[in-house]
Every structure is written in C-alpha cells, then in structure tokens.
Design an enzyme around this catalytic site. Structure first.
Site, PDB file in Angstrom:
ATOM      1  N   PRO A   2       1.084  -1.419  -0.607  1.00  0.00           N
ATOM      2  CG  PRO A   2      -0.060  -0.769   2.645  1.00  0.00           C
ATOM      3  CD  PRO A   2       0.823  -2.015   1.264  1.00  0.00           C
ATOM      4  CB  CYS A   3       3.053   2.162  -1.987  1.00  0.00           C
ATOM      5  SG  CYS A   3       4.199   1.656  -1.555  1.00  0.00           S
ATOM      6  CB  THR A   4       0.723   7.244  -1.475  1.00  0.00           C
ATOM      7  OG1 THR A   4      -0.317   6.707  -0.175  1.00  0.00           O
ATOM      8  CG2 THR A   4      -0.487   8.424  -1.613  1.00  0.00           C
TER       9      THR A   4
END
Length: 484
Positions: A2-4
């Site tokens: 879950p990166c941004t």
C-alpha cells in the site's frame, strides 16, 4: 503493497525542476540509502521471489538505491537517481479487474510438483525493477522503453505503477496483466496523484501506437482490448480505469480516499470537497489523475501531502470525534519515502537532489542530499537489522514510535523538528550550490551531504530526547502522594 505516489512536471514546481515521490509501505524492513557503482551491479541476476535468471548489459551506470538491509527478500531498491540524471521510483502496487487477469494472467513461479519436472520461473516484480532498469537508461522515455521490453519478454507476477523523471519529462508507467503495459507523460503544468489503484484516466492509443509523443504502450494493446471485450467506455474515449482498473468497495476505503486527500491539498479552494454538494468525495471513482495545482509545488508540499491523515475533515484520524474509516496516506508500515528532484537549471553534476526520510511520514523528517557522490553518509547508509539511534532509519522509527501515542502533545515538537531538518538541509545545499557555481569546481557534494547527515543526526537526537520526556509524562502508571 500500500504505497502512495505523487509526481510533478517542471512547470508545476517552484523552481522548474521535475519531481517524483513515493512512500514505500510494506511490512517492517530496515532500509539503507546507498550508491551502487558499476562494479557492484550484477551481470547475471536471479530474482528471489520468482526464481528467474536474467543476463544484464555490461555497461551499467552508477545509481542510488534505498535497498533492503536484509537481502532475504531481494534487492528492493525503492527509488534512485542514476548518473545521467534520471530518477525512478518502483513501485506503486495498483489494481486491475478479473477480465484483464483472465485475458493476460500473471506470470507466477511454479515449483515442480513431481520428480523429473523442472521449476517454472515467474516474471519480474517490484523486488527487481530498479536494479534491472535504472542503471541502463539516459532519459525518462528510455526508462519506459526498457521496462516495457522487459515486461513483454519476461512478464510480471504483480500489478505495478512506476515513475521516471529527467530534467524535462516525467512519465508514469502502469502494468496491465502479465505482459501488457501503458505509459503516459505527465503534463508539464500538472501534479499526478496515485494511491494503490490503476490511475490513468485518459489515453490516446493513436499516439501510443504512432508518434509516441505523450503516450506509449504494448504494441498489441489495441487488439488486446478489442479481442477480449475489455472496453466499457460508452463515449468513444478510452478511459483506462474502466478498461483495466477496479472500482470495488475496498477501493473506496483504501484507495480513493488518498486520491481525494492529495487533490484537496493541491486545489483546496477551487473545488468543493466537503458537504452534500461536494464535487468529489473520498469514495468518488472519477477523481482526476492529473491536477493543475493552485500554486507552484515544493518538496515541502510533497512531504506534507504524503504525511496527511485526513486532517480538517470528518475523517481526521486524530480528532476526538473523528471517523477514521478511511486509509490515510500516513501509516505505520512506511519504510522509506523519497523525492527524486532533477533541477534542469543546474550543471549536470548538481542537477540531482534526493530527499530521504525513513519511517512514518507524519512523524519523520526529510533531508536533501546530492545524488552524484561516491558514497552516502554512514548515517544514511550504514544500517543493520538491530535498532540503533546511530542511523537515520532506526532513529526515525524509534522517534515515531515514541511520539505517535502522544501525538496531541508531541505533534508541535515533531513539526519543529521537521522544519529544522528541511530548512537547515536546504541552507547547506544552497550554500554549496553557490560556492561550486562560483568556482566552477563541483567537488563539495560529498562533504555537504556529510554536513547534512551530521545536522540531521543532531536534530533527530534532540527531538527524540524531547519526545521521550513528553511520552514519559503521559504514562498511565502514576502515583500522586498528595491525593492520599
């Protein structure tokens, strides 16, 4: 994972640089910022996850990488800048849909089930991409082309988004199924926002299969869409989100709220974000991929946006009466965050600045470093799996763990710490820039990085000392003799 991710074209930034940034959110890993020299780059490379062996070119360039300290899971370079002033961040895990998965399955490792059979290697993935691509490219476009060719040849076992930047262009690359891909150039005046969801919302196939001015893709992408009845668009335009992407209830909790938070930070007044007549909500599927921001963007803005927790909204994660139903950008499993900044107005030796932070973005500080050096300071690079305040990675994690349970008290101290590291780091870079530009001799980068590391170590230690005092004062095990 879950990166941004957030990206900015050169006309959207305060100094005309291009910038790409990403949080690497994964299970707990110690990371180290290192310089990979050509003699350390493998010529024969074997992936850990997929057991695939590849032969690599014999002419790699030096590049930086925020690699895993423990090699058990592989290299995991996260991000870096090479000696040709090309940046790369890899990867943003993205989504797709069952129609794509059926038409072009993932290339997964298959262990032999019977004696006499051989294992079947899988494709390439996030573990490998920085190492396989960044040392061999001289422009952002080159990055798209090399990665596209590798995917077509070997395939992938996961869905990823990858960013490239040079002094003129920023490109965003998305995988589609096991072998297909598309990439789009970020408009110069725009900032692109990317949570863990397939993001490109318009695509010119004619350009991608022809001139390739602003779009590129697999050679057979048009027929792939047609043959598998993937196009759900009704207006004649190609919106890849409807063709390749997902729109699930989980997206509305996990992904679209982060897009909403980023876009709101970029355009806080020109769009209505809250209330019954809000143009977009945290669960909107149509939040645009690219935005023209209301003001020019700085690295500090990038850091702030990647540290948000839905503050100023009913879903503020720290508000007493907040409703923390949505996944915020700031989260406890962030390993490393970086901004790859390419300053086109500077000489080649000074163009690349790498901003680095470790741990929870809300609670860590980001330090700027010159990328074109023979080695990174020990405080950034000498990291072991054992916690220690002698390196930025672990010191940041320890500081965050102490501060977060008492954020209402420690938040102001953390802000001061972040401003101090960023401001003093900027000052040291500016002074060194001026001295080197005046002399015409570019030999102060490594010494300046060391000064920045020393400053960062002191500020981090001072912040930790103050936060620990606040944390101890907030402990529940107390006894007041005056009451009894």
């Amino acid at each position: 994972m879950p990166c941004t991710t957030i990206l900015a074209g050169k006309k959207a930034t305060h100094d005309g640089s291009t910038m790409i940034a990403r949080t690497e959110d994964w299970r707990f890993h110690a990371k180290q910022l290192v310089v990979m020299h050509p003699d350390k780059q493998p010529r024969t490379y074997k992936t850990v996850a997929s057991h695939l062996t590849l032969q690599l070119p014999d002419d790699p360039m030096a590049y930086t990488a925020a690699r895993n300290v423990d090699p058990a899971d592989g290299f995991w370079g996260a991000h870096g800048i090479n000696e040709a002033n090309v940046g790369m961040t890899a990867t943003e895990t993205i989504t797709t849909n069952p129609r794509v998965q059926a038409a072009d399955p993932m290339v997964v490792y298959k262990k032999a089930s019977k004696r006499g059979e051989k294992d079947v290697p899988g494709g390439i993935g996030e573990e490998d991409l920085l190492l396989l691509v960044l040392p061999y490219i001289r422009s952002a476009r080159d990055g798209v082309k090399r990665l596209g060719a590798l995917l077509e040849q070997y395939g992938t076992y996961e869905r990823n988004g990858i960013a490239f930047n040079d002094e003129n262009e920023v490109w965003w690359f998305e995988t589609i199924g096991g072998h297909h891909w598309m990439a789009k150039r970020v408009p110069d005046d725009c900032v692109v926002i990317m949570p863990n969801q397939l993001g490109i919302d318009s695509f010119d196939l004619a350009d991608a299969l022809g001139e390739r001015k602003d779009h590129m893709c697999s050679a057979d992408l048009k027929s792939f869409i047609e043959d598998n009845y993937l196009d759900l668009n009704t207006d004649g335009n190609l919106n890849p989100r409807w063709v390749f992407g997902s729109h699930t209830d989980r997206d509305h909790q996990f992904n679209t709220p982060r897009a909403w938070a980023m876009a709101r930070a970029l355009c806080p007044t020109t769009v209505k974000w809250l209330g019954e007549d809000a143009l977009y909500t945290p669960e909107s599927d149509d939040i645009p991929w690219a935005w023209v921001p209301e003001k020019k963007i700085t690295p500090e803005d990038f850091k702030y946006i990647l540290s948000t927790y839905m503050q100023g909204s009913p879903w503020d994660a720290y508000a007493k009466n907040g409703d923390p139903r949505y996944r915020t950008i700031a989260c406890p499993n962030t390993n490393v965050t970086a901004i790859c900044q390419i300053r086109g107005y500077m000489p080649d030796a000074l163009k690349a600045i790498e901003w680095i932070a470790f741990g929870v973005t809300l609670l860590d500080a980001m330090a700027p470093l010159y990328a074109h050096v023979s080695k990174m300071p020990d405080y950034m690079s000498k990291v072991e799996n054992t916690p220690s305040t002698e390196n930025f990675c672990w010191a940041s994690r320890i500081l965050g763990a102490a501060a977060e349970p008492h954020f209402d008290v420690t938040g102001t101290r953390i802000e001061r710490y972040q401003d101090a590291v960023c401001g003093k780091g900027r000052q040291l870079i500016l002074e060194a820039d001026k001295q080197m530009l005046k002399s015409g001799v570019f030999n102060r980068m490594e010494a300046t990085n060391q000064k920045i590391a020393d400053m960062t170590k002191k500020e981090t230690g001072d912040a930790l000392a103050d936060v620990l005092i606040d944390a101890y004062a907030g402990m529940k095990i107390k006894y007041n003799r005056g009451k009894y």
